[in-house]
Every structure is written in C-alpha cells, then in structure tokens.
Design a protein around this motif. Structure first.
Motif, short mmCIF file in Angstrom:
data_model
loop_
_atom_site.label_atom_id
_atom_site.label_comp_id
_atom_site.label_asym_id
_atom_site.label_seq_id
_atom_site.Cartn_x
_atom_site.Cartn_y
_atom_site.Cartn_z
N ARG A 213 -2.02 -45.09 3.14
CA ARG A 213 -1.36 -43.78 3.00
C ARG A 213 -2.12 -42.94 1.99
O ARG A 213 -2.65 -43.43 1.02
N GLU A 214 -2.16 -41.65 2.26
CA GLU A 214 -2.70 -40.66 1.32
C GLU A 214 -1.60 -39.60 1.17
O GLU A 214 -1.22 -38.97 2.14
N ILE A 215 -1.09 -39.46 -0.04
CA ILE A 215 0.10 -38.63 -0.23
C ILE A 215 0.11 -38.06 -1.66
O ILE A 215 -0.40 -38.70 -2.59
N SER A 216 0.65 -36.86 -1.82
CA SER A 216 0.74 -36.28 -3.15
C SER A 216 1.92 -36.88 -3.90
O SER A 216 2.92 -37.29 -3.29
N MET A 217 1.82 -36.91 -5.21
CA MET A 217 2.93 -37.40 -6.02
C MET A 217 4.16 -36.51 -5.84
O MET A 217 5.29 -36.99 -5.91
N ARG A 218 3.95 -35.23 -5.60
CA ARG A 218 5.07 -34.32 -5.35
C ARG A 218 5.83 -34.73 -4.10
O ARG A 218 7.06 -34.73 -4.09
N GLU A 219 5.10 -35.09 -3.05
CA GLU A 219 5.75 -35.52 -1.81
C GLU A 219 6.58 -36.78 -2.03
O GLU A 219 7.68 -36.92 -1.50
N ILE A 220 6.03 -37.71 -2.80
CA ILE A 220 6.78 -38.94 -3.09
C ILE A 220 8.07 -38.59 -3.81
O ILE A 220 9.14 -39.09 -3.49
N SER A 221 7.96 -37.71 -4.78
CA SER A 221 9.14 -37.32 -5.57
C SER A 221 10.18 -36.60 -4.72
O SER A 221 11.38 -36.84 -4.86
N GLU A 222 9.72 -35.73 -3.81
CA GLU A 222 10.65 -34.90 -3.04
C GLU A 222 11.28 -35.63 -1.86
O GLU A 222 12.41 -35.31 -1.46
N THR A 223 10.57 -36.59 -1.29
CA THR A 223 11.04 -37.19 -0.04
C THR A 223 11.53 -38.63 -0.19
O THR A 223 11.99 -39.20 0.78
N ASN A 224 11.44 -39.20 -1.38
CA ASN A 224 11.79 -40.61 -1.52
C ASN A 224 12.89 -40.83 -2.55
O ASN A 224 12.73 -41.57 -3.51
N THR A 225 14.02 -40.17 -2.33
CA THR A 225 15.18 -40.43 -3.17
C THR A 225 15.79 -41.76 -2.75
O THR A 225 16.21 -41.93 -1.61
N ALA A 226 15.78 -42.70 -3.64
CA ALA A 226 16.19 -44.06 -3.28
C ALA A 226 17.71 -44.21 -3.26
O ALA A 226 18.26 -44.82 -2.36
N ILE A 259 27.93 -48.32 -9.06
CA ILE A 259 27.83 -48.27 -7.61
C ILE A 259 26.56 -47.51 -7.26
O ILE A 259 26.26 -46.48 -7.87
N ARG A 260 25.82 -48.01 -6.29
CA ARG A 260 24.65 -47.29 -5.79
C ARG A 260 24.88 -46.86 -4.34
O ARG A 260 25.28 -47.68 -3.49
N ILE A 261 24.62 -45.59 -4.10
CA ILE A 261 24.79 -45.01 -2.78
C ILE A 261 23.41 -44.77 -2.17
O ILE A 261 22.60 -44.02 -2.74
N TYR A 262 23.15 -45.39 -1.03
CA TYR A 262 21.84 -45.27 -0.39
C TYR A 262 21.86 -44.34 0.81
O TYR A 262 20.86 -44.19 1.50
N GLU A 263 22.99 -43.72 1.08
CA GLU A 263 23.13 -42.83 2.22
C GLU A 263 22.31 -41.55 2.00
O GLU A 263 22.52 -40.82 1.03
N PRO A 264 21.33 -41.23 2.90
CA PRO A 264 20.49 -40.04 2.69
C PRO A 264 21.27 -38.73 2.67
O PRO A 264 20.86 -37.78 2.00
#
Length: 307
Positions: A213-226, A259-264
């Motif tokens: 994968r080649e990806i910007s750190m901004r993309e990781i931050s914006e699209t990968n809310t765990a 409690i952890r909620i994983y629902e997008p």
C-alpha cells in the motif's frame, strides 16, 4: 503529477530468488516518505536500486524526471544517502571525512561543514578519529555527510539506528526543519513505526518484496477510525441503550466501566445524546483512530495468511 523519485515495475532477482516484485513507489517533492516493512521485506534492496548500487532485473527508476541509467552521474550531486551502515576512513577525524566527501562531490562551502557537525551534535568530537566513535556517533556522522551538500533528495536507510530516544527525537526535528526550511525531500526506511508515524507525510508498506500500500498519513487518519470508547457508570444499561435505542450491534464491553463501539455509522454526538436522554451517566467518550502500527499489522498479517 511529477515526482522527485519513482520506480516503475521495479523487480530484482538474485540467485534465482525474486527479492523485489513489481514495486511502484512515488515520492513527491518536499515530502517525507516513510518506507515501512519488517526486516528482510525489501526496503534496502529498493534503496540500492534507487541509488544505482544495484541494477534492476526489470523495471526502471526515475530521479528528478529522468530515467536512471548506467551513466547517470550528475544526478547524484543532487542526492544524499545512507544505505545500510555508513562507512568512513576510521583513522581520519569526522571533520576530515566530511571534507573528503565535499571534495568528492565537488561542493565547496565555508560554513556547511561546521553547520552539519553542529546540527548533529558532533562539534566536540569532530577532530577525533572515527574509530573512537560509538555506533550512534557514526550514525550521526553519516547523516551529517548525507545532508552536507544541501541535497534535494535524501535516501536514508534506518537513519536512527543506534540512537537513544533523545537522539531519535533530535533527528526527527532535524528532518522536519530540513523539509520545511530547505524544501528537502526524504525517502526514509524503518521498521520502527512510531518513528515514521511522527514525521511522515506518505508511507509505503512493503512485505516479501511487494508493495502492499502507498497512502498518506492524512488518509489513514481520516478513513481508519477504529472505535468509539465510552466510560460510563452503568455498562449494562448503556449496552441496552446502544442495542435497543440506537440499533448498534458491533460493540463490546471491555471491562466494567469501558465500552468500545466499532460500528462505522456511530458518532460520538448521537451516542452521547441517546445515553444522556436515557439517564446513563458518562464519564468520557472519545473517538480513537487506528494507529499506523495497527494499520501496518493488519496489512502484513493479511499477506502472511495468503503466503
């Protein structure tokens, strides 16, 4: 978009083994590109081909818009590098090693040598023989040599190797300064994800010789809310509200207050509003973004399973 460095279907075979397989990386001008992978993944092999130490079996390397050839000599005056471990004339002082490098590169600046030594904290040791330097000091001297001629592109293979935490931070700050004030571009390899996460603009993840994968750190931050993490007074009541009122199924009670909620689809606003309306007292609520380490491990584990 034009790139300072890019590879096109880069492949390297040695002794019947394919070390690098169709790798395409793209390093933009003025960015810090973090090249990540476990030991043996192929980072150094790609860097050796980018600096003409190795010839590709297939594919090409482009530097500053031109294809790297056997006769590409002038282009390396625009680059600085550390590949694997920096080597020096051990009987000579650090200062004399740097002077020799300047002569080799045809670069003459009265102040740059002292400036590089000062930036790397080596002024006091500058006139001592390199054979008396520690591993960390040699690594600093290697970085000083790489930046000495004010290159446009730095290719650095594990540049913080041998440095203590304070030294690592100093180098991170130095790289940021060189990027911001001098417009330098960096390709930095590492297996230390925390080091890359703190300075990189873009990352390339390599495993088993393949670019995953080649990806910007901004993309990781914006699209990968765990997940969203709640700390509440009454976890059972909160779980009931999440399930029956908000129709959320993808959550987990971690321990009594959390409690952890994983629902997008869940948001901190909707969750906190519904819990408060139903009398559930919240101690805290926060959205946690997937770290680079989690992102990296997820990708590499998928590759391991497929191998």
């Amino acid at each position: 978009m034009s790139y300072v460095l890019q590879t096109n279907h880069l492949t390297k075979k040695m002794d019947g083994k394919e070390l690098i397989k169709d790798v395409n990386i793209h390093v933009k001008k003025g960015e810090i590109y973090g090249f990540l992978g476990p030991n043996g993944a192929g980072k150094t092999s790609v860097m050796k081909m980018a600096t003409n130490l190795w010839k590709p079996t297939e594919g090409t390397v482009e530097l500053f818009g031109g294809t790297l050839e056997n006769t590409s000599y002038e282009v390396f005056k625009r680059m600085g590098s550390i590949i694997e471990f920096p080597t020096f004339y051990e009987h000579m002082s650090g200062r004399d090693n740097l002077k020799l490098h300047c002569e080799y590169m045809g670069y003459y600046s009265r102040d740059s040598l002292a400036e590089a030594l000062e930036m790397l904290g080596l002024l006091e040791a500058a006139d001592k023989p390199v054979k008396g330097y520690s591993l960390g000091m040699k690594q600093r001297l290697g970085i000083a040599r790489a930046i000495l001629c004010k290159p446009e592109l730095l290719v650095l293979d594990e540049p913080t190797n041998g440095l203590d935490p304070a030294g690592m931070k100093q180098i991170r700050d130095l790289f940021r300064m060189l990027k911001e004030e001098y417009g330098m571009t960096f390709l930095i390899s590492s297996h230390l994800l925390s080091e890359i996460e703190s300075i990189a603009d873009t990352i390339g993840i390599i495993s088993h010789g393949k670019l995953l994968r080649e990806i910007s750190m901004r993309e990781i931050s914006e699209t990968n809310t765990a997940y969203i993490e709640l700390i509440v007074e009454n976890t059972q009541k909160a779980a009931y509200i999440l399930s029956e009122k908000l129709n959320l199924g993808n959550f987990k009670i971690m321990d009594d207050p959390r409690i952890r909620i994983y629902e997008p689809s869940a948001t901190t606003q909707s969750v906190s509003k519904e819990l408060l309306l139903n009398g559930v007292e919240m101690i805290s609520i926060a959205k946690h973004t997937e770290s680079l380490e989690e992102y990296f491990l997820k990708l590499t584990e998928e590759v391991e399973k497929s191998c």
